[in-house]
Design a protein around this motif. Sequence first.
Motif, PDB file in Angstrom:
ATOM      1  N   LEU A 255      -3.109  14.987  -5.678  1.00  0.00           N
ATOM      2  CA  LEU A 255      -3.494  13.584  -5.724  1.00  0.00           C
ATOM      3  C   LEU A 255      -4.306  13.308  -4.468  1.00  0.00           C
ATOM      4  CD1 LEU A 255      -3.347  10.724  -6.890  1.00  0.00           C
ATOM      5  CD2 LEU A 255      -1.153  10.442  -5.746  1.00  0.00           C
ATOM      6  N   SER A 256      -5.589  12.990  -4.634  1.00  0.00           N
ATOM      7  CA  SER A 256      -6.504  12.852  -3.496  1.00  0.00           C
ATOM      8  C   SER A 256      -7.327  11.593  -3.696  1.00  0.00           C
ATOM      9  CB  SER A 256      -7.413  14.096  -3.414  1.00  0.00           C
ATOM     10  OG  SER A 256      -8.331  14.000  -2.376  1.00  0.00           O
ATOM     11  N   ARG A 257      -6.955  10.535  -2.969  1.00  0.00           N
ATOM     12  CA  ARG A 257      -7.664   9.283  -3.197  1.00  0.00           C
ATOM     13  C   ARG A 257      -7.566   8.350  -1.993  1.00  0.00           C
ATOM     14  NH1 ARG A 257      -5.522   6.382  -8.231  1.00  0.00           N
ATOM     15  NH2 ARG A 257      -6.893   4.729  -7.494  1.00  0.00           N
ATOM     16  N   TYR A 258      -8.512   7.385  -1.974  1.00  0.00           N
ATOM     17  CA  TYR A 258      -8.511   6.362  -0.942  1.00  0.00           C
ATOM     18  C   TYR A 258      -7.666   5.175  -1.384  1.00  0.00           C
ATOM     19  CZ  TYR A 258     -12.302   8.782   1.463  1.00  0.00           C
ATOM     20  OH  TYR A 258     -13.051   9.707   2.142  1.00  0.00           O
ATOM     21  N   VAL A 259      -6.906   4.617  -0.443  1.00  0.00           N
ATOM     22  CA  VAL A 259      -6.143   3.385  -0.685  1.00  0.00           C
ATOM     23  C   VAL A 259      -6.386   2.468   0.497  1.00  0.00           C
ATOM     24  CG1 VAL A 259      -4.389   4.559  -2.061  1.00  0.00           C
ATOM     25  CG2 VAL A 259      -4.020   4.249   0.398  1.00  0.00           C
ATOM     26  N   TYR A 260      -6.027   1.213   0.332  1.00  0.00           N
ATOM     27  CA  TYR A 260      -6.281   0.217   1.368  1.00  0.00           C
ATOM     28  C   TYR A 260      -5.023  -0.595   1.602  1.00  0.00           C
ATOM     29  CZ  TYR A 260      -8.819  -3.411   3.968  1.00  0.00           C
ATOM     30  OH  TYR A 260      -9.269  -4.280   4.933  1.00  0.00           O
ATOM     31  N   VAL A 261      -4.733  -0.860   2.875  1.00  0.00           N
ATOM     32  CA  VAL A 261      -3.597  -1.707   3.260  1.00  0.00           C
ATOM     33  C   VAL A 261      -4.156  -2.912   4.009  1.00  0.00           C
ATOM     34  CG1 VAL A 261      -1.448  -1.858   4.565  1.00  0.00           C
ATOM     35  CG2 VAL A 261      -2.074   0.294   3.455  1.00  0.00           C
ATOM     36  N   PRO A 262      -4.313  -4.047   3.332  1.00  0.00           N
ATOM     37  CA  PRO A 262      -4.860  -5.233   4.004  1.00  0.00           C
ATOM     38  C   PRO A 262      -3.851  -5.820   4.979  1.00  0.00           C
ATOM     39  CG  PRO A 262      -4.216  -5.763   1.756  1.00  0.00           C
ATOM     40  CD  PRO A 262      -4.022  -4.286   1.903  1.00  0.00           C
ATOM     41  N   ASN A 263      -4.362  -6.466   6.004  1.00  0.00           N
ATOM     42  CA  ASN A 263      -3.492  -7.204   6.925  1.00  0.00           C
ATOM     43  C   ASN A 263      -3.069  -8.486   6.235  1.00  0.00           C
ATOM     44  OD1 ASN A 263      -3.918  -5.274   8.850  1.00  0.00           O
ATOM     45  ND2 ASN A 263      -5.468  -6.427   9.969  1.00  0.00           N
ATOM     46  N   SER A 264      -1.884  -8.483   5.655  1.00  0.00           N
ATOM     47  CA  SER A 264      -1.423  -9.636   4.893  1.00  0.00           C
ATOM     48  C   SER A 264      -0.115 -10.140   5.480  1.00  0.00           C
ATOM     49  CB  SER A 264      -1.214  -9.268   3.417  1.00  0.00           C
ATOM     50  OG  SER A 264      -0.660 -10.345   2.712  1.00  0.00           O
ATOM     51  N   HIS A 265      -0.052 -11.426   5.742  1.00  0.00           N
ATOM     52  CA  HIS A 265       1.172 -12.019   6.286  1.00  0.00           C
ATOM     53  C   HIS A 265       1.939 -12.789   5.210  1.00  0.00           C
ATOM     54  CE1 HIS A 265      -0.076 -10.924  10.314  1.00  0.00           C
ATOM     55  NE2 HIS A 265      -1.271 -11.446  10.055  1.00  0.00           N
ATOM     56  N   GLU A 266       1.454 -12.683   3.981  1.00  0.00           N
ATOM     57  CA  GLU A 266       2.138 -13.361   2.896  1.00  0.00           C
ATOM     58  C   GLU A 266       3.435 -12.632   2.556  1.00  0.00           C
ATOM     59  OE1 GLU A 266      -2.022 -14.713   0.707  1.00  0.00           O
ATOM     60  OE2 GLU A 266      -0.546 -13.481  -0.350  1.00  0.00           O
ATOM     61  N   GLU A 267       4.425 -13.381   2.131  1.00  0.00           N
ATOM     62  CA  GLU A 267       5.697 -12.779   1.753  1.00  0.00           C
ATOM     63  C   GLU A 267       5.514 -11.993   0.466  1.00  0.00           C
ATOM     64  OE1 GLU A 267       8.830 -15.566   1.537  1.00  0.00           O
ATOM     65  OE2 GLU A 267       8.654 -16.248   3.605  1.00  0.00           O
ATOM     66  N   LYS A 268       6.099 -10.801   0.464  1.00  0.00           N
ATOM     67  CA  LYS A 268       6.026  -9.952  -0.721  1.00  0.00           C
ATOM     68  C   LYS A 268       7.418  -9.788  -1.299  1.00  0.00           C
ATOM     69  CE  LYS A 268       4.280  -6.282   1.188  1.00  0.00           C
ATOM     70  NZ  LYS A 268       4.297  -6.655   2.608  1.00  0.00           N
ATOM     71  N   GLU A 269       7.485  -9.531  -2.594  1.00  0.00           N
ATOM     72  CA  GLU A 269       8.772  -9.353  -3.246  1.00  0.00           C
ATOM     73  C   GLU A 269       9.452  -8.072  -2.795  1.00  0.00           C
ATOM     74  OE1 GLU A 269       8.250  -9.507  -7.421  1.00  0.00           O
ATOM     75  OE2 GLU A 269       7.502 -11.571  -7.447  1.00  0.00           O
ATOM     76  N   GLU A 270       8.659  -7.033  -2.486  1.00  0.00           N
ATOM     77  CA  GLU A 270       9.219  -5.740  -2.112  1.00  0.00           C
ATOM     78  C   GLU A 270       8.832  -5.413  -0.680  1.00  0.00           C
ATOM     79  OE1 GLU A 270       7.869  -2.911  -4.912  1.00  0.00           O
ATOM     80  OE2 GLU A 270       8.793  -3.888  -6.631  1.00  0.00           O
ATOM     81  N   PRO A 271       9.730  -4.695   0.043  1.00  0.00           N
ATOM     82  CA  PRO A 271       9.418  -4.324   1.424  1.00  0.00           C
ATOM     83  C   PRO A 271       8.347  -3.247   1.470  1.00  0.00           C
ATOM     84  CG  PRO A 271      11.477  -3.303   0.719  1.00  0.00           C
ATOM     85  CD  PRO A 271      11.058  -4.234  -0.380  1.00  0.00           C
ATOM     86  N   GLY A 272       7.740  -3.068   2.651  1.00  0.00           N
ATOM     87  CA  GLY A 272       6.728  -2.023   2.810  1.00  0.00           C
ATOM     88  C   GLY A 272       5.337  -2.604   2.741  1.00  0.00           C
ATOM     89  N   PRO A 273       4.335  -1.813   3.072  1.00  0.00           N
ATOM     90  CA  PRO A 273       2.951  -2.304   3.075  1.00  0.00           C
ATOM     91  C   PRO A 273       2.438  -2.572   1.667  1.00  0.00           C
ATOM     92  CG  PRO A 273       3.015   0.065   3.456  1.00  0.00           C
ATOM     93  CD  PRO A 273       4.434  -0.392   3.462  1.00  0.00           C
ATOM     94  N   MET A 274       1.548  -3.553   1.554  1.00  0.00           N
ATOM     95  CA  MET A 274       0.869  -3.798   0.287  1.00  0.00           C
ATOM     96  C   MET A 274      -0.229  -2.751   0.141  1.00  0.00           C
ATOM     97  SD  MET A 274      -1.482  -7.011  -0.827  1.00  0.00           S
ATOM     98  CE  MET A 274      -2.605  -6.860  -2.224  1.00  0.00           C
ATOM     99  N   LEU A 275      -0.289  -2.120  -0.998  1.00  0.00           N
ATOM    100  CA  LEU A 275      -1.249  -1.038  -1.231  1.00  0.00           C
ATOM    101  C   LEU A 275      -2.164  -1.426  -2.374  1.00  0.00           C
ATOM    102  CD1 LEU A 275      -0.983   1.492   0.519  1.00  0.00           C
ATOM    103  CD2 LEU A 275      -0.181   2.741  -1.479  1.00  0.00           C
ATOM    104  N   CYS A 276      -3.465  -1.178  -2.191  1.00  0.00           N
ATOM    105  CA  CYS A 276      -4.404  -1.467  -3.269  1.00  0.00           C
ATOM    106  C   CYS A 276      -5.507  -0.433  -3.269  1.00  0.00           C
ATOM    107  CB  CYS A 276      -4.977  -2.875  -3.140  1.00  0.00           C
ATOM    108  SG  CYS A 276      -5.811  -3.200  -1.582  1.00  0.00           S
TER     109      CYS A 276
END
Length: 620
Positions: A375-396
């Motif tokens: 599995l070889s791909r680019y992902v992005y972790v934006p600097n987001s201060h919004e509350e998320k339902e799940e812990p850990g970084p937001m990945l897109c």
Amino acid sequence: MRIFGYIHPSMAGEYIFAIGSDDNAEFWLSEDESTENLKLMAYVGKTGLEWTAPGEYEKFASQVSQPVQMKSMARYYFEVIHKQSEGPDHVEVAWRPNIEGTTFKVIGSKYISLYKDETDLLMGESAHIPQTVASHEMSMREALRNVKYTVDMVKKDPRDTIFNIPLVNDSYLQNLLPECTYNPSYIFQGTSVGRYNGLHYVQLSSVYPNDFTRQTHVEAEQMCIYQDEKDGFARFMDVNPKEEDWGAEETTFLTTATPAPVKENPPQPAEGEEPNVVYEEDALWERVFDVKHTDFQPERTDVVVKSCRRAGNVVMSRDTAMPVVHILMKALRKKHPSWSLERVLNVERRVDEKLGSRYFLELEIETAKGEHRLLSRYVYVPNSHEEKEEPGPMLCSPQGFSWNPKATVNILIAVRNQARWVVHFINQMEKIYRATKDENFNVVITDHHSDDLDVEKALQKADLPRYQYKRLEGTFEKTVAVQTAIDLVEDDHSIIFLCDLHLHYPLNFIDTIRKHTVEGKMTYAPIVMRLDCGSSHLEPTGFWELAGYGLLGIYKSDMIRIGGMNTKEFKDKWGGEDWDTLDRVVENKLEVERLHLRNFLHFYHTKRGMWNSRIRKPSS
């Protein structure tokens, strides 16, 4: 100095050991209490030139052991061999359970005991001291024969042959992550960067795991990495150590101070009692100080890397890389519940402090059928201060930002009367093709009427997937020759790589170019190591060429977009044309991926017979 005795784990399981020292040291461990079963588990160097700061366990690949299965209540014989030349010194041995999230801690006093109670012995009595494979005397000839001068960077690394793992079919990864806008804030927003200012818009990426591009074997010239060490090792020490916990051990230095007697036959613990082979009140080794686990790799900045030309890539911490890996694997298991993570092969990170971080993940996956896929791909972790339902970084998934595994890579070379180096270059390309069986690369050579080699015939005989050749007449003009090679490439949606003759190429070279060049988005300028005179690819020493951008991967469509080579200004001179090209790359809103590439080496060579050798690049 020699330290020996027994280690007593308080709980069963796999343990990983690490050693740090100034200068050299070795940690040996037996599979049981016998001195006959010693094995070298970890060490710092062999030549007297290697050393680490206290608690620095990631500097050399040899410092960390493989996992060792150990039993609770059992005794394991160990030895530490330490050699110091001059200046301040230290040696420490740390351990951790082979459990994710644990950190190395120096082995505490409650987990070690004496080989023999020496309380009633005189200083001259030494018959009880064991002679072992770790410390017995040997002849100078035997000692020299056993020394292996192996540079960490040339040791095997999964990245080097990653091309052997088939890629996950893209159909299995559709809608794996939500898409997000990707427009980094560090992209140049004006119209002109100014003459030779493009390099100020280039940032360095970091990697995980350690790729050992740092030249630790020539550390004497790298004191800039240890700038705060002017007063010795004081900043690494804790003179009032407190108990820390993953095993609730007392973390004290493994020291040669005289211990109190040890009860030879301690009673077995009652049911429910914590097993503790060595009684602390009877066997406390002198409490000197503790050593903090210090990893200099993630602490380094671009400034350090650019001033320490032997420093290599910044290595991000496990705590930075693994949360992103886990989130991606969680998304993958939602689509394919039976798939599992086999190995983390490579993680790269480019930080945008304003908006977020781009990651490049390469993971070895085991499918439901037991097949291993990449599995070889680019992902992005934006600097987001919004509350998320799940812990850990937001990945897109960064919109429009992905590499093309089928893109053809064209390696471009301009030559003139460099017969031996042309043959060397062709041999290097053959080496890559035979190892990778990659049909999607092409060698393009423009030849200014060489009379010392029939270059076209050499290409015809070569074992290459394809090649293009054009003979040029008249006065040699380097930028014109390179632009002619660019024009020979017909597919605008293929990658061109502006190259050099005098290089040693890693086997994953073509694959690496393809992965780090994104059409319309990103170019690739790998950092090459310039070898010292007399150095070779087997034991490379030299410096990383941080100022040069002549080795460049870019899609032909993007090369057209930036205007190609500057054949007017650099028609009859050579030096500065790479910075000129970089200026135009930056002005056209293209990123430049910049990483030290393992085993990508420039050989030291004479300038005799080369074109326009008097031209010098402008000083930065």
